[in-house]
Structures are given as structure tokens and as C-alpha cells.
Design a protein around this motif. Structure first.
Motif, PDB file in Angstrom:
ATOM      1  N   MET A 134      13.619 -18.224   9.818  1.00 20.93           N
ATOM      2  CA  MET A 134      12.512 -17.558   9.120  1.00 20.93           C
ATOM      3  C   MET A 134      12.204 -18.235   7.790  1.00 20.93           C
ATOM      4  N   ASP A 135      11.045 -17.887   7.216  1.00 13.39           N
ATOM      5  CA  ASP A 135      10.595 -18.449   5.940  1.00 13.39           C
ATOM      6  C   ASP A 135      10.256 -17.317   4.971  1.00 13.39           C
ATOM      7  N   SER A 136      10.154 -17.670   3.696  1.00 16.87           N
ATOM      8  CA  SER A 136       9.695 -16.749   2.660  1.00 16.87           C
ATOM      9  C   SER A 136       8.445 -17.318   2.013  1.00 16.87           C
ATOM     10  N   LEU A 137       7.483 -16.446   1.687  1.00 20.50           N
ATOM     11  CA  LEU A 137       6.230 -16.869   1.071  1.00 20.50           C
ATOM     12  C   LEU A 137       6.250 -16.569  -0.420  1.00 20.50           C
ATOM     13  N   SER A 138       5.904 -17.549  -1.221  1.00 23.70           N
ATOM     14  CA  SER A 138       5.874 -17.360  -2.668  1.00 23.70           C
ATOM     15  C   SER A 138       4.825 -16.341  -3.083  1.00 23.70           C
ATOM     16  N   GLN A 139       3.711 -16.274  -2.339  1.00 26.47           N
ATOM     17  CA  GLN A 139       2.619 -15.372  -2.722  1.00 26.47           C
ATOM     18  C   GLN A 139       2.861 -13.932  -2.277  1.00 26.47           C
ATOM     19  N   ALA A 140       3.925 -13.685  -1.538  1.00 28.97           N
ATOM     20  CA  ALA A 140       4.219 -12.322  -1.059  1.00 28.97           C
ATOM     21  C   ALA A 140       4.810 -11.517  -2.202  1.00 28.97           C
ATOM     22  N   LYS A 141       3.944 -11.064  -3.085  1.00 32.74           N
ATOM     23  CA  LYS A 141       4.394 -10.392  -4.290  1.00 32.74           C
ATOM     24  C   LYS A 141       3.787  -8.996  -4.394  1.00 32.74           C
ATOM     25  N   ALA A 142       4.288  -8.065  -3.587  1.00 34.99           N
ATOM     26  CA  ALA A 142       3.889  -6.665  -3.712  1.00 34.99           C
ATOM     27  C   ALA A 142       4.732  -6.067  -4.836  1.00 34.99           C
ATOM     28  N   ASP A 143       4.421  -6.502  -6.086  1.00 37.60           N
ATOM     29  CA  ASP A 143       5.262  -6.163  -7.219  1.00 37.60           C
ATOM     30  C   ASP A 143       4.942  -4.770  -7.744  1.00 37.60           C
ATOM     31  N   LYS A 144       5.632  -4.381  -8.834  1.00 37.58           N
ATOM     32  CA  LYS A 144       5.453  -3.044  -9.386  1.00 37.58           C
ATOM     33  C   LYS A 144       4.022  -2.807  -9.829  1.00 37.58           C
ATOM     34  N   ALA A 145       3.388  -3.830 -10.386  1.00 36.13           N
ATOM     35  CA  ALA A 145       2.008  -3.675 -10.827  1.00 36.13           C
ATOM     36  C   ALA A 145       1.098  -3.341  -9.659  1.00 36.13           C
ATOM     37  N   SER A 146       1.348  -3.991  -8.514  1.00 32.37           N
ATOM     38  CA  SER A 146       0.545  -3.706  -7.334  1.00 32.37           C
ATOM     39  C   SER A 146       0.757  -2.273  -6.860  1.00 32.37           C
ATOM     40  N   TYR A 147       1.994  -1.796  -6.937  1.00 33.63           N
ATOM     41  CA  TYR A 147       2.267  -0.419  -6.538  1.00 33.63           C
ATOM     42  C   TYR A 147       1.580   0.567  -7.473  1.00 33.63           C
ATOM     43  N   VAL A 148       1.616   0.273  -8.765  1.00 31.48           N
ATOM     44  CA  VAL A 148       0.966   1.166  -9.731  1.00 31.48           C
ATOM     45  C   VAL A 148      -0.534   1.222  -9.468  1.00 31.48           C
ATOM     46  N   LYS A 149      -1.146   0.067  -9.257  1.00 32.99           N
ATOM     47  CA  LYS A 149      -2.576   0.029  -8.964  1.00 32.99           C
ATOM     48  C   LYS A 149      -2.884   0.743  -7.656  1.00 32.99           C
ATOM     49  N   ALA A 150      -2.066   0.478  -6.638  1.00 33.44           N
ATOM     50  CA  ALA A 150      -2.305   1.099  -5.341  1.00 33.44           C
ATOM     51  C   ALA A 150      -2.161   2.615  -5.413  1.00 33.44           C
ATOM     52  N   ALA A 151      -1.179   3.072  -6.191  1.00 35.06           N
ATOM     53  CA  ALA A 151      -0.947   4.517  -6.297  1.00 35.06           C
ATOM     54  C   ALA A 151      -2.117   5.240  -6.947  1.00 35.06           C
ATOM     55  N   LYS A 152      -2.932   4.518  -7.707  1.00 29.32           N
ATOM     56  CA  LYS A 152      -4.103   5.121  -8.338  1.00 29.32           C
ATOM     57  C   LYS A 152      -5.294   5.198  -7.398  1.00 29.32           C
ATOM     58  N   GLN A 153      -5.192   4.529  -6.279  1.00 23.53           N
ATOM     59  CA  GLN A 153      -6.269   4.554  -5.297  1.00 23.53           C
ATOM     60  C   GLN A 153      -6.112   5.787  -4.398  1.00 23.53           C
ATOM     61  N   PRO A 154      -7.161   6.595  -4.252  1.00 19.94           N
ATOM     62  CA  PRO A 154      -7.034   7.771  -3.367  1.00 19.94           C
ATOM     63  C   PRO A 154      -6.714   7.389  -1.929  1.00 19.94           C
ATOM     64  N   HIS A 155      -7.117   6.191  -1.534  1.00 20.10           N
ATOM     65  CA  HIS A 155      -6.887   5.768  -0.161  1.00 20.10           C
ATOM     66  C   HIS A 155      -5.404   5.635   0.174  1.00 20.10           C
ATOM     67  N   ALA A 156      -4.582   5.312  -0.827  1.00 16.21           N
ATOM     68  CA  ALA A 156      -3.144   5.192  -0.578  1.00 16.21           C
ATOM     69  C   ALA A 156      -2.591   6.516  -0.061  1.00 16.21           C
ATOM     70  N   TRP A 157      -3.053   7.604  -0.629  1.00 19.21           N
ATOM     71  CA  TRP A 157      -2.518   8.921  -0.270  1.00 19.21           C
ATOM     72  C   TRP A 157      -3.219   9.499   0.947  1.00 19.21           C
ATOM     73  N   ILE A 158      -4.505   9.207   1.096  1.00 22.02           N
ATOM     74  CA  ILE A 158      -5.204   9.638   2.308  1.00 22.02           C
ATOM     75  C   ILE A 158      -4.558   8.986   3.527  1.00 22.02           C
TER      76      ILE A 158
END
Length: 514
Positions: free
Chosen positions: A252-276
């Protein structure tokens, strides 16, 4: 594309600017440039690498699911090793792995950007040794059979809880694979990845009942209780865990751009679609995994007269529970494939409507004492839940891609929303899996009445009679599930299909292709 491996170091033709993180001390197979949406790059290089990683991801996730749900089979066989628990206590043994696996899904998703998809697949696969060895060594031991009822229950609950590590694998695998594929192939790829894992449920429910009676005379197996080798239920997975761990490490390989970091989670959590979408995933994946855990227990305690007359089904096939899981697993990529063509929201709405209707038929089956009607209805429910798993997961990247287009067409904005989508996959995966725990809590709550009545009976014969007289105990839980599907169908229509200004920030069907 630059691929760095320490050791060795491998290079492929670059497709664009390097995105290598600062520092060069990383170890393992890292890919620094990855642009699957570039058609030329995808056809020349990306497709082959993506398929390779998908294959090993599927295998590791498959074994994880097998260990995760194995307690659905173990619970109905404990009486065969001299351990007697009430129906409500048995539901704790199936609910705990579900609960632990649900909570592990968030940290497992964070582990991918922290350690890399390859390294974390090795770790998560290796952790499966814990539940497998506990099941092989502790559960069937004579020591446990000689302990008090309370000690037995707590030890079994602890062993069952460790199986939750198999449930965490799903989110890390899905988040990792989502980066390897271009948008137009993401639905099918995620569907295949999830389906391969989901198939582990069916495999465990089919294989384990057969494995634990290896060496037991066929005539003896028909007796109740009868000899079983519960240790085999854990030992059978050991070589496959080794293969999954080594395969991930070597290929297997790892991707450098695969960065679902804390900032992404914070932004995503503010989106109503995340909870819907998390709520909708409760209805689809929560149903699949919840029924996969619970159905053997439900069938055993709802249709004892049918199983008494069909000992082959009761003993060898765990009450046919594996068939539903198999149907749901196969249906998952079909749901993703349909969503790529007609829209995920339409597929999801159809699934919820169908699940409500066939839950009503299952209620009729219980009340009419018709195992065929009940089981047939649940096969369709599994089919629709599986297809809904694929359609809801396809909706997430489509919605966030549309939101990204609203903000701008530059590469940085697209990557930001792609990372948010990966974060939502982790959030929805964790919350959706909790739906399976809620299903088992509902069944457990519904079983309390019959459990109390059986305990109050004086003789074993009376206990059997009382249990048979209360065989419709599950109907109350089924009505709850039916109501939930109706609510989720209305949510899907209101947020993603209804054309009205009231939908406000929710992308339209045409815009998001959901």
C-alpha cells in the motif's frame, strides 16, 4: 508523480508541483503528487496505483468487519459451553462491539493523515489480533464456565468490546481511499471498498457456525445444548490478519495530500450537511450493521418453533442471518453506481420509503408467526439499507464539491472542500454506526418484558412456554424503526430534493448531483 519510499526510494513522472511536507524523514511508501482528476495522469499512472490500494484496503477492512460482528454468532452459542445469559444480557454482548467501533471511527479517520494510509492500515489490521486471541483463549476456557454469573457477564462484555476495533477500520479505510479516486469514479470506488468490508459480516455469520462444530458428530450437533469449539471462532482469523497486515505493509501507499486535519473537521462540523448526512447514515448503515449484529438473536427468540423444526438452519447457518448481510453488502456498490447516474438523493429517498414498507411487512410476519414473511421482508430491508449506504456516501463528496464550486474554482478551494468531505465521511461513519447500537438497544428494551417473565417461571419447561407465549416481543422495536425511516425519508426529500427557497444553503439536485 514523485513517490518516496525510505527505503527504497522510487520515482514516477511528476504530474505537477510537489506537495511534500516539510522535512524528509518520513518512512514508508509516500506519494507526494496525486492528481486523479487529471485524465492523462489517471489513465497513465493513477488508476493502477489506486486499484492496488483499493484491493488491500478491502481485504483488511473485510477481516475487520468479520471480527466486529462475530459476537452475534458467539452470543447464541454460549449456552453450548455452559454459560447461560438472559436475552437482554446477550444483547449487551452484541451492542458493545457496535458502540466501541462507532466511537473509534473518528480517531481512526484522524490516524490516516497523521500516520499515512499505509501505516495505519498495518496498525489497524494488527489490532484485530486482540479480539481474535481473547475469543480463542478466554471465552471457551473452563475457568470462565466455572465463574459466577456476574463474572461471566463482565468478562464476556470486556472481550466483546475489544471486537470494536474492527468497526473503526471502516472510516480510516474510506477516508483514505476517497483521495485515490477522481470525482467521477469515487462513488463506485467507495461502494466497492465498503462492500468488501461489509461482506465480512456475511462471511463471519456463515463460516463461524460451521467452524465451531468441526470434529463434532452430526448427530450430536442436533442436540441442545451440544459440543462446540468456540476457540476456533477466534483462531480461524489469525492467518488472515497476518496476510492483511503484511499486504498493507508491502504494497500500500500513503498520500501526502490526504490531510483531513482538525481544521477540516472544524469547518465540516459547521456545515449543516455534515449532520444531515450523519442522520441519514444512521438509517442506512446503522440499519445494516445493527440488524447484522442482532438478527441471529432476534430470529432465535422470535421463531423458536421454526428453528426447532429446521435444525440445519438453526445450527449450521445461524438462523440464515448471513443472507441478509450478504445481500446488503452486494447492494452497497449498486447504490453507489445508481447514484452516479440518477443522483444519490433520489436513491436514498427510495431506500427509506422501501425500508419503512418492508418493516411493516416484518411486523405482519411476527404477528402472523410467518418466518418466511418476516425473513423475506428483512432480506429486502438489507438490500435497501445496503444500497442506501452507497447512495448516502456518494452524496457527501458531491455536496461538498458543489459547496466548493460556490466558493471558487481554484485548486486550493477544491482541495479544502475535498478535505472537508473526507472529514464528513469520518463524522457520518461514526454517527451512522451508532445507529446500529441504537437498534440493539431498542431490541434489548423490547426484550426486557419477556426476560422478566422467563425469570419468574419456576421450571425449565415453564420458561420455554413463557418465552413461546411472548415470541412477539420484538414488534415494539420494529414500530420504532418504521417511524424512523419515515422521518429520514422526509428529511431526504426536504433537504435534497424539494425545490424551494426554504432549502437555502443546501445544494440543489442539479448543482450537487446528489
Amino acid at each position: 508523480m514523485a513517490v518516496t519510499t525510505e527505503p527504497p526510494r522510487t520515482s514516477l513522472p511528476p504530474s505537477g508541483p510537489s506537495q511534500t511536507p516539510s522535512g524528509s524523514s518520513r518512512r514508508g511508501r509516500w506519494i507526494d503528487d496525486w492528481n486523479p482528476d487529471d485524465e492523462a495522469f489517471w489513465e497513465s499512472t493513477g488508476k493502477k496505483i489506486a486499484k492496488k490500494n483499493l484491493a488491500f484496503s478491502i481485504f483488511a477492512e473485510h477481516i475487520g468487519f468479520s471480527l466486529w460482528v462475530i459476537w452475534g454468532v458467539i452470543a447464541i452459542n454460549l449456552v453450548n459451553v455452559g454459560i447461560t445469559l438472559s436475552l437482554s444480557e446477550l444483547f449487551w454482548l452484541t451492542a458493545l462491539p457496535n458502540l466501541v467501533g462507532s466511537f473509534l471511527r473518528i480517531p481512526y479517520t484522524f490516524a490516516v493523515p497523521r500516520f499515512g494510509g499505509r501505516a495505519w492500515t498495518v496498525v489497524s489490521a494488527s489490532l484485530l489480533f486482540v479480539p481474535a486471541l481473547l475469543l480463542a483463549i478466554v471465552v471457551p476456557s473452563g475457568w470462565l464456565a466455572d465463574q459466577s454469573h456476574d463474572t461471566q457477564l463482565w468478562v464476556l462484555m470486556l472481550c466483546a468490546a475489544t471486537a470494536g476495533v474492527g468497526g473503526g477500520n471502516f472510516s480510516s479505510s474510506m477516508a483514505n481511499i476517497s483521495y485515490f479516486y477522481p470525482e467521477k469514479h469515487k462513488g463506485a470506488a467507495l461502494g466497492l471498498n465498503a462492500a468488501g468490508g461489509n461482506l465480512g459480516v456475511a462471511v463471519a455469520q456463515l463460516v463461524v457456525p460451521l467452524i465451531i462444530i468441526v470434529g463434532v458428530p452430526a448427530a450430536a450437533v442436533k442436540a441442545m445444548p451440544h459440543e462446540v469449539h468456540l476457540a476456533y471462532a477466534g483462531l480461524i482469523w489469525i492467518p488472515f490478519i497476518v496476510i492483511a497486515s503484511l499486504g498493507a505493509y508491502l504494497y500500500m501507499d500513503s498520500l501526502s495530500q490526504a490531510k483531513a486535519d482538525k481544521a477540516s473537521y472544524v469547518k465540516a462540523a459547521k456545515q449543516p450537511h455534515a449532520w444531515i448526512m450523519s442522520v441519514l447514515y444512521i438509517g442506512t448503515f446503522g440499519s445494516f450493521i445493527g440488524y447484522s449484529f442482532a438478527l441471529p438473536l432476534v430470529i432465535k427468540n422470535t421463531f423458536p418453533e421454526f428453528l426447532a423444526n429446521h435444525t440445519f438452519i438453526a445450527t449450521y447457518l445461524a438462523g440464515l442471518g448471513f443472507i441478509g448481510a450478504l445481500i446488503g453488502s452486494i447492494a452497497r456498490p449498486i447504490g453507489g453506481w445508481l447514484s452516479d447516474r440518477v443522483g444519490g438523493a433520489k436513491v436514498t429517498l427510495a431506500c427509506f420509503v422501501g425500508m419503512a414498507l418492508f418493516t411493516l411487512l416484518a411486523i405482519v410476519g411476527v404477528n402472523d408467526r410467518s418466518f418466511g414473511l418476516f425473513f423475506g421482508a428483512y432480506c429486502v430491508i438489507f438490500l435497501l439499507a445496503g444500497a442506501g449506504n452507497g447512495s448516502t456516501y456518494r452524496m457527501i463528496p458531491a455536496i461538498f464539491s458543489a459547496l466548493g464550486r460556490r466558493e471558487g474554482e481554484d485548486a486550493a478551494t477544491k482541495l479544502d472542500f475535498k478535505r472537508q468531505a473526507a472529514a464528513v465521511i469520518g463524522i457520518a461513519g461514526a454517527i451512522g454506526a451508532l445507529g446500529g447500537f441504537f437498534i440493539q438497544l431498542a431490541f434489548r428494551q423490547a426484550s426486557l418484558g419477556v426476560t422478566a417473565a422467563v425469570k419468574a417461571a419456576d421450571t425449565p419447561a415453564e420458561k420455554v412456554q413463557v418465552a413461546a407465549a411472548n415470541a412477539d416481543w420484538s414488534v415494539g422495536a420494529l414500530w420504532v424503526f418504521l417511524g424512523a425511516y419515515v422521518v429520514m425519508a422526509l428529511m431526504t426529500w426536504a433537504f435534497y430534493l424539494r425545490r424551494s427557497s426554504a432549502t437555502g444553503p443546501v445544494p440543489s439536485v442539479a448543482e450537487a448531483s446528489v
